[in-house]
Design a protein around this motif. Structure first.
Motif, PDB file in Angstrom:
ATOM      1  N   GLU A  34      42.833  32.376  34.282  1.00  0.00           N
ATOM      2  CA  GLU A  34      41.718  32.774  33.418  1.00  0.00           C
ATOM      3  C   GLU A  34      40.556  33.318  34.245  1.00  0.00           C
ATOM      4  N   TYR A  53      45.405  40.930  40.839  1.00  0.00           N
ATOM      5  CA  TYR A  53      46.482  41.206  39.887  1.00  0.00           C
ATOM      6  C   TYR A  53      47.796  40.593  40.377  1.00  0.00           C
ATOM      7  N   VAL A  64      41.528  36.849  35.324  1.00  0.00           N
ATOM      8  CA  VAL A  64      41.409  37.785  34.205  1.00  0.00           C
ATOM      9  C   VAL A  64      39.945  38.134  33.951  1.00  0.00           C
ATOM     10  N   SER A  65      39.094  37.131  33.992  1.00  0.00           N
ATOM     11  CA  SER A  65      37.662  37.354  33.786  1.00  0.00           C
ATOM     12  C   SER A  65      37.101  38.298  34.846  1.00  0.00           C
ATOM     13  N   ARG A  66      37.491  38.057  36.089  1.00  0.00           N
ATOM     14  CA  ARG A  66      37.004  38.907  37.189  1.00  0.00           C
ATOM     15  C   ARG A  66      37.502  40.338  37.021  1.00  0.00           C
ATOM     16  N   LEU A  67      38.754  40.504  36.661  1.00  0.00           N
ATOM     17  CA  LEU A  67      39.299  41.848  36.482  1.00  0.00           C
ATOM     18  C   LEU A  67      38.657  42.556  35.285  1.00  0.00           C
ATOM     19  N   GLU A  68      38.459  41.816  34.203  1.00  0.00           N
ATOM     20  CA  GLU A  68      37.845  42.414  33.009  1.00  0.00           C
ATOM     21  C   GLU A  68      36.399  42.816  33.236  1.00  0.00           C
ATOM     22  N   SER A  69      35.732  42.134  34.155  1.00  0.00           N
ATOM     23  CA  SER A  69      34.330  42.460  34.413  1.00  0.00           C
ATOM     24  C   SER A  69      34.180  43.830  35.055  1.00  0.00           C
ATOM     25  N   GLY A  70      35.241  44.292  35.719  1.00  0.00           N
ATOM     26  CA  GLY A  70      35.185  45.591  36.376  1.00  0.00           C
ATOM     27  C   GLY A  70      34.362  45.586  37.651  1.00  0.00           C
ATOM     28  N   SER A 108      40.984  43.989  43.338  1.00  0.00           N
ATOM     29  CA  SER A 108      41.616  43.986  42.010  1.00  0.00           C
ATOM     30  C   SER A 108      43.136  43.933  42.126  1.00  0.00           C
TER      31      SER A 108
END
Length: 82
Positions: free
Chosen positions: A21, A41, A24-30, A37
């Protein structure tokens, strides 16, 4: 954990899910640079696989309760899924 580190076999489902989680949060933040990244992943993919394995193992341990015609529990037997 390095980018090539295997997920420890004894890592709990809850700890693996919390880390996933977080990824995912870090990746979604951009906000993560491209190389980070990619590393995140890859780790996330390993964690996802680990969580799926833990869930499958738990699923196989679940037993269903056998209820007799009188409505009383008579015992248990392995659950059938699928």
């Amino acid at each position: 954990m390095t980018d090539t580190a295997a997920i420890p076999a004894d890592l709990s489902f809850e700890d693996a899910l919390a880390r996933l989680e977080s990824i995912v949060s870090r990746l979604e933040s951009g906000q993560a640079p491209l190389e980070e990244s990619i590393t995140l992943y890859e780790e996330g993919a390993r964690l996802k696989s680990h969580c799926e394995g833990r869930l499958k193992a738990a699923q196989l341990r679940v037993e269903k309760i056998v209820v007799g015609p009188d409505g009383q529990a008579k015992g248990s037997e392995p659950a059938e899924f699928g």
